[in-house]
Design a protein around this motif. Structure first.
Motif, mmCIF file in Angstrom:
data_model
loop_
_atom_site.group_PDB
_atom_site.id
_atom_site.type_symbol
_atom_site.label_atom_id
_atom_site.label_comp_id
_atom_site.label_asym_id
_atom_site.label_seq_id
_atom_site.Cartn_x
_atom_site.Cartn_y
_atom_site.Cartn_z
ATOM 1 N N ALA A 62 0.855 -1.184 0.000
ATOM 2 C CA ALA A 62 0.000 0.000 0.000
ATOM 3 C C ALA A 62 0.891 1.234 0.000
ATOM 4 C CB ALA A 62 -0.910 0.008 1.223
ATOM 5 N N VAL A 63 0.400 2.292 -0.645
ATOM 6 C CA VAL A 63 1.121 3.563 -0.694
ATOM 7 C C VAL A 63 0.133 4.663 -0.346
ATOM 8 C CG1 VAL A 63 2.368 5.179 -2.185
ATOM 9 C CG2 VAL A 63 2.699 2.730 -2.477
ATOM 10 N N SER A 64 0.579 5.589 0.477
ATOM 11 C CA SER A 64 -0.226 6.748 0.843
ATOM 12 C C SER A 64 0.114 7.894 -0.107
ATOM 13 C CB SER A 64 0.104 7.146 2.285
ATOM 14 O OG SER A 64 -0.338 8.446 2.552
ATOM 15 N N ALA A 65 -0.881 8.657 -0.525
ATOM 16 C CA ALA A 65 -0.632 9.810 -1.400
ATOM 17 C C ALA A 65 0.215 10.860 -0.692
ATOM 18 C CB ALA A 65 -1.949 10.421 -1.863
ATOM 19 N N SER A 66 0.168 10.899 0.636
ATOM 20 C CA SER A 66 0.944 11.892 1.381
ATOM 21 C C SER A 66 2.405 11.478 1.565
ATOM 22 C CB SER A 66 0.302 12.161 2.743
ATOM 23 O OG SER A 66 0.288 10.986 3.520
ATOM 24 N N ALA A 67 2.731 10.210 1.317
ATOM 25 C CA ALA A 67 4.116 9.723 1.417
ATOM 26 C C ALA A 67 4.341 8.650 0.354
ATOM 27 C CB ALA A 67 4.387 9.174 2.809
ATOM 28 N N GLY A 129 -11.285 6.181 10.885
ATOM 29 C CA GLY A 129 -11.666 6.791 9.626
ATOM 30 C C GLY A 129 -12.720 6.029 8.874
ATOM 31 N N THR A 130 -13.270 6.708 7.894
ATOM 32 C CA THR A 130 -14.227 6.124 6.966
ATOM 33 C C THR A 130 -13.646 6.275 5.572
ATOM 34 O OG1 THR A 130 -16.036 6.815 8.403
ATOM 35 C CG2 THR A 130 -16.602 6.209 6.150
ATOM 36 N N CYS A 131 -13.635 5.185 4.819
ATOM 37 C CA CYS A 131 -13.017 5.188 3.496
ATOM 38 C C CYS A 131 -14.054 4.940 2.409
ATOM 39 C CB CYS A 131 -11.944 4.108 3.413
ATOM 40 S SG CYS A 131 -10.662 4.271 4.671
ATOM 41 N N LYS A 132 -13.760 5.487 1.230
ATOM 42 C CA LYS A 132 -14.614 5.242 0.066
ATOM 43 C C LYS A 132 -13.723 4.961 -1.138
ATOM 44 C CE LYS A 132 -14.988 10.104 -1.249
ATOM 45 N NZ LYS A 132 -15.877 11.217 -1.528
ATOM 46 N N SER A 133 -14.278 4.294 -2.131
ATOM 47 C CA SER A 133 -13.543 4.003 -3.364
ATOM 48 C C SER A 133 -13.378 5.264 -4.188
ATOM 49 C CB SER A 133 -14.303 2.978 -4.212
ATOM 50 O OG SER A 133 -14.309 1.735 -3.591
ATOM 51 N N VAL A 134 -12.195 5.426 -4.770
ATOM 52 C CA VAL A 134 -11.940 6.499 -5.729
ATOM 53 C C VAL A 134 -11.177 5.893 -6.898
ATOM 54 C CG1 VAL A 134 -11.969 8.383 -4.038
ATOM 55 C CG2 VAL A 134 -9.823 7.218 -4.532
ATOM 56 N N ASP A 135 -10.991 6.662 -7.959
ATOM 57 C CA ASP A 135 -10.264 6.135 -9.111
ATOM 58 C C ASP A 135 -8.795 6.559 -9.061
ATOM 59 O OD1 ASP A 135 -10.232 8.789 -9.975
ATOM 60 O OD2 ASP A 135 -11.875 8.490 -11.377
ATOM 61 N N ALA A 136 -8.000 6.000 -9.965
ATOM 62 C CA ALA A 136 -6.556 6.249 -9.998
ATOM 63 C C ALA A 136 -6.238 7.727 -10.200
ATOM 64 C CB ALA A 136 -5.909 5.409 -11.093
ATOM 65 N N SER A 137 -7.025 8.425 -11.010
ATOM 66 C CA SER A 137 -6.725 9.834 -11.277
ATOM 67 C C SER A 137 -6.867 10.683 -10.010
ATOM 68 C CB SER A 137 -7.611 10.382 -12.398
ATOM 69 O OG SER A 137 -8.964 10.397 -12.004
ATOM 70 N N THR A 138 -7.818 10.354 -9.148
ATOM 71 C CA THR A 138 -7.981 11.077 -7.885
ATOM 72 C C THR A 138 -6.748 10.886 -7.008
ATOM 73 O OG1 THR A 138 -10.373 10.772 -7.997
ATOM 74 C CG2 THR A 138 -9.455 11.348 -5.844
ATOM 75 N N PHE A 139 -6.260 9.648 -6.927
ATOM 76 C CA PHE A 139 -5.051 9.363 -6.153
ATOM 77 C C PHE A 139 -3.853 10.107 -6.741
ATOM 78 C CE2 PHE A 139 -1.135 6.988 -5.492
ATOM 79 C CZ PHE A 139 -1.120 6.851 -4.114
ATOM 80 N N ASN A 140 -3.681 10.034 -8.059
ATOM 81 C CA ASN A 140 -2.524 10.659 -8.712
ATOM 82 C C ASN A 140 -2.509 12.174 -8.532
ATOM 83 O OD1 ASN A 140 -1.539 8.174 -9.553
ATOM 84 N ND2 ASN A 140 -2.652 8.254 -11.487
ATOM 85 N N LYS A 141 -3.667 12.814 -8.565
ATOM 86 C CA LYS A 141 -3.741 14.264 -8.358
ATOM 87 C C LYS A 141 -3.359 14.646 -6.931
ATOM 88 C CE LYS A 141 -7.403 15.000 -11.719
ATOM 89 N NZ LYS A 141 -8.850 15.201 -11.882
ATOM 90 N N ALA A 142 -3.653 13.769 -5.972
ATOM 91 C CA ALA A 142 -3.397 14.071 -4.564
ATOM 92 C C ALA A 142 -1.973 13.735 -4.122
ATOM 93 C CB ALA A 142 -4.382 13.304 -3.688
ATOM 94 N N MET A 143 -1.238 12.969 -4.933
ATOM 95 C CA MET A 143 0.108 12.555 -4.533
ATOM 96 C C MET A 143 1.016 13.747 -4.301
ATOM 97 S SD MET A 143 1.580 9.063 -6.244
ATOM 98 C CE MET A 143 2.229 9.934 -7.583
ATOM 99 N N VAL A 144 1.766 13.687 -3.213
ATOM 100 C CA VAL A 144 2.738 14.723 -2.884
ATOM 101 C C VAL A 144 3.922 14.563 -3.822
ATOM 102 C CG1 VAL A 144 4.315 15.557 -1.108
ATOM 103 C CG2 VAL A 144 2.014 14.814 -0.485
ATOM 104 N N LYS A 145 4.276 15.622 -4.497
ATOM 105 C CA LYS A 145 5.407 15.598 -5.437
ATOM 106 C C LYS A 145 6.640 16.168 -4.755
ATOM 107 C CE LYS A 145 2.541 14.638 -8.887
ATOM 108 N NZ LYS A 145 1.969 13.364 -8.858
ATOM 109 N N ASP A 146 7.793 15.616 -5.089
ATOM 110 C CA ASP A 146 9.062 16.157 -4.553
ATOM 111 C C ASP A 146 9.495 17.373 -5.318
ATOM 112 O OD1 ASP A 146 9.372 14.358 -2.523
ATOM 113 O OD2 ASP A 146 10.492 12.931 -3.745
#
Length: 146
Positions: A62-67, A129-146
């Motif tokens: 698993a990978v977190s968008a924040s890290a 927490g409460t989780c819901k399904s999202v698509d790959a584009s939502t995850f990719n937009k939220a990813m923290v970039k270096d």
């Protein structure tokens, strides 16, 4: 009488498909923190946070968008992933529970931590927490970039 073998076949064929998926979850997390100072004074804080997770069931990572550079290995237990707590490498005595995320259907996220600090005092933190399904584009937009 032929319906039971048919249902068994459908259920068994569905499991491998689930095991090869990459799932994306967006979790809203309630964080309850209690600090106790070395003199016994306490302070409580309740906050809300959110994070997105990319969950690779085939590779059990698993990978977190924040890290995004820190992948986390997990065990899959009856549609719930369990991520083992990090090893305590600091000077403080901190213990974590497993991080759990219900996958199917999307549901809850739970984690707790307790710590006794070498400088005195302690802390308890509970994440629910409460989780819901999202698509790959939502995850990719939220990813923290270096």
């Amino acid at each position: 009488m032929k319906i039971l073998p048919l249902l068994s076949g459908i259920l068994l064929s569905a499991s491998p498909a689930f095991a090869n998926e990459i799932l994306y979850r967006e979790c809203t997390i309630q964080v309850a923190t209690k600090f106790t100072t070395e003199t016994g004074e306490t302070a409580k804080e309740n906050t809300e946070d959110s994070d997105l997770f990319k969950i690779d069931l085939k590779n059990q990572e698993a990978v977190s968008a924040s890290a995004p550079k820190d992948s986390m290995a997990f065990e899959l237990d009856n549609r719930v992933i369990r991520i083992a707590p990090p090893k305590n490498t600091g000077n403080d005595d901190i213990s974590f529970s497993d991080l759990t995320i219900n996958l199917d259907p999307p549901g809850t996220l739970k984690l707790s931590a307790k710590g006794q600090f070498k400088t005195g005092g302690s802390a308890e933190v509970n994440y629910n927490g409460t989780c819901k399904s999202v698509d790959a584009s939502t995850f990719n937009k939220a990813m923290v970039k270096d």
